[in-house]
Design an enzyme around this catalytic site. Structure first.
Site, PDB file in Angstrom:
ATOM      1  N   ASP A  27      70.522  42.842  56.998  1.00  0.00           N
ATOM      2  CA  ASP A  27      70.132  41.445  56.764  1.00  0.00           C
ATOM      3  C   ASP A  27      68.626  41.342  56.486  1.00  0.00           C
ATOM      4  O   ASP A  27      67.841  42.141  56.988  1.00  0.00           O
ATOM      5  CB  ASP A  27      70.496  40.619  58.008  1.00  0.00           C
ATOM      6  CG  ASP A  27      70.531  39.134  57.704  1.00  0.00           C
ATOM      7  OD1 ASP A  27      70.507  38.754  56.517  1.00  0.00           O
ATOM      8  OD2 ASP A  27      70.567  38.347  58.665  1.00  0.00           O
ATOM      9  N   HIS A  44      67.523  42.540  47.251  1.00  0.00           N
ATOM     10  CA  HIS A  44      68.749  43.343  47.324  1.00  0.00           C
ATOM     11  C   HIS A  44      68.526  44.729  46.703  1.00  0.00           C
ATOM     12  O   HIS A  44      69.034  45.730  47.199  1.00  0.00           O
ATOM     13  CB  HIS A  44      69.908  42.621  46.617  1.00  0.00           C
ATOM     14  CG  HIS A  44      70.266  41.309  47.265  1.00  0.00           C
ATOM     15  ND1 HIS A  44      70.374  41.169  48.632  1.00  0.00           N
ATOM     16  CD2 HIS A  44      70.533  40.079  46.744  1.00  0.00           C
ATOM     17  CE1 HIS A  44      70.698  39.915  48.919  1.00  0.00           C
ATOM     18  NE2 HIS A  44      70.791  39.227  47.791  1.00  0.00           N
ATOM     19  N   LEU A 138      79.573  63.303  56.228  1.00  0.00           N
ATOM     20  CA  LEU A 138      79.477  61.916  56.713  1.00  0.00           C
ATOM     21  C   LEU A 138      80.530  61.104  55.970  1.00  0.00           C
ATOM     22  O   LEU A 138      80.712  61.292  54.764  1.00  0.00           O
ATOM     23  CB  LEU A 138      78.079  61.348  56.404  1.00  0.00           C
ATOM     24  CG  LEU A 138      77.885  59.841  56.644  1.00  0.00           C
ATOM     25  CD1 LEU A 138      77.762  59.546  58.146  1.00  0.00           C
ATOM     26  CD2 LEU A 138      76.628  59.317  55.942  1.00  0.00           C
TER      27      LEU A 138
HETATM   28  C1  FPP Z   1      71.800  40.357  53.420  1.00  0.00           C
HETATM   29  O1  FPP Z   1      70.526  39.856  53.152  1.00  0.00           O
HETATM   30  C2  FPP Z   1      72.160  41.337  52.409  1.00  0.00           C
HETATM   31  C3  FPP Z   1      73.203  41.242  51.532  1.00  0.00           C
HETATM   32  C4  FPP Z   1      74.136  40.101  51.512  1.00  0.00           C
HETATM   33  C5  FPP Z   1      73.437  42.248  50.524  1.00  0.00           C
HETATM   34  C6  FPP Z   1      73.150  43.634  51.003  1.00  0.00           C
HETATM   35  C7  FPP Z   1      73.524  44.578  49.961  1.00  0.00           C
HETATM   36  C8  FPP Z   1      72.834  45.660  49.668  1.00  0.00           C
HETATM   37  C9  FPP Z   1      71.581  46.057  50.335  1.00  0.00           C
HETATM   38  C10 FPP Z   1      73.392  46.579  48.666  1.00  0.00           C
HETATM   39  C11 FPP Z   1      73.888  47.821  49.384  1.00  0.00           C
HETATM   40  C12 FPP Z   1      74.609  48.643  48.420  1.00  0.00           C
HETATM   41  C13 FPP Z   1      75.121  49.838  48.681  1.00  0.00           C
HETATM   42  C14 FPP Z   1      75.858  50.532  47.617  1.00  0.00           C
HETATM   43  C15 FPP Z   1      74.998  50.456  49.993  1.00  0.00           C
HETATM   44  P1  FPP Z   1      70.400  38.301  52.874  1.00  0.00           P
HETATM   45  O2  FPP Z   1      70.536  38.076  51.408  1.00  0.00           O
HETATM   46  O3  FPP Z   1      71.375  37.551  53.718  1.00  0.00           O
HETATM   47  O4  FPP Z   1      68.931  38.042  53.343  1.00  0.00           O
HETATM   48  P2  FPP Z   1      68.388  36.723  54.036  1.00  0.00           P
HETATM   49  O5  FPP Z   1      69.080  36.627  55.368  1.00  0.00           O
HETATM   50  O6  FPP Z   1      66.940  37.011  54.169  1.00  0.00           O
HETATM   51  O7  FPP Z   1      68.703  35.586  53.120  1.00  0.00           O
END
Ligand code: FPP
Length: 249
Positions: A27, A44, A138
């Protein structure tokens, strides 16, 4: 167990994490980007780079299973451009990262519904799962369009009226989650971004998980902090409803 990653960790890995299951709620990408005047999607993209570093660290540390929460069933409610960008990012990441997974002996599987995903992403999932199926170092699970409550409800629907024990239910969960075999319960759950909640992630599997919450936004989460979380996990006393070992003897 043989580890094939060539680059040694600069930090001493914890010693008792062999085979554990670590779940991560990644997050804070959006807030990290906004704080730097960037669009959320840039957060992201940075989050993918962090995920790559942490997966490699986990492999070196001997973690057996890692589940990353990449897109929840509730994330469909985000603005359409962000959802579209995430779908494209996930597809591209799976195609690129599966090569790295093969090199490092990582088996990659995707947990969650597939019927609402773009067909190009579903193809990338199938390719990545087939290409990495021989990985033994893993088991990396990436949760996409995932809801723990929905998984539990679908497994229960498969069960029918017969009474079940936990192992039998875990087999049904594996079936609905596209897992190759029943998955070990989560030992350690990490959530970045400062919130302290589970957000419909691995509710069954986290029954006795140790929880680690950090204020750090996911793009800033480092190998050092990951290894510190593993070290802290190692010294926690897990009683699973029993009594401390000393009291028992
Ligand atoms: C939460 O941050 C994050 C997500 C909803 C997306 C996370 C996805 C990735 C990091 C891609 C991972 C990919 C692979 C292949 C492992 P948020 O957008 O909720 O952040 P905020 O709480 O600050 O709004």
């Amino acid at each position: 167990m043989k580890r094939t990653i060539a680059v040694p960790s600069p930090l001493p890995p914890p010693t008792q994490c062999n085979g554990i299951h670590v779940g991560i709620i990644m997050d804070g990408n959006g807030r990290w980007a906004n704080a730097r005047g960037m669009i959320r999607t840039a957060g992201h993209r940075a989050g993918v780079r962090t995920a790559r570093a942490i997966v490699e660290s986990a492999t070196r540390a001997g973690v057996g299973t890692m589940t990353l929460y990449a897109f929840s069933a509730d994330n469909w409610s985000r603005p359409t451009p962000e959802v579209g960008a995430l779908m494209r990012l996930l597809r591209r990441s799976l195609l690129i990262e599966s090569k790295r997974c093969i090199e490092n002996g990582v088996r990659l599987t995707i947990v969650g519904r597939r019927d609402r995903l773009p067909s190009s992403l579903v193809s990338a999932i199938q390719e990545a799962e087939a290409a990495t199926a021989h990985g033994r170092n893993l088991h990396l699970r990436v949760a996409i369009d995932y809801s723990a409550r929905e998984s539990i409800m679908r497994a229960a629907a498969l069960a029918g009226p017969e009474p079940l024990d936990r192992e039998a239910f875990a087999r049904l969960l594996a079936q609905v989650n596209h897992d190759p075999f029943p998955i070990r319960d989560v030992d350690l759950l990490i959530r970045s971004g400062g919130e302290q909640r589970l957000s419909d992630f691995l509710l069954w599997e986290c029954a006795y998980a140790e929880l680690h919450f950090t204020r750090c936004m996911w793009p800033e989460f480092t190998e050092k902090e990951f290894l510190a979380a593993l070290s802290e996990f190692e010294v926690r006393e897990r009683r699973f409803g029993g009594v401390p070992a000393q009291a028992a003897s």
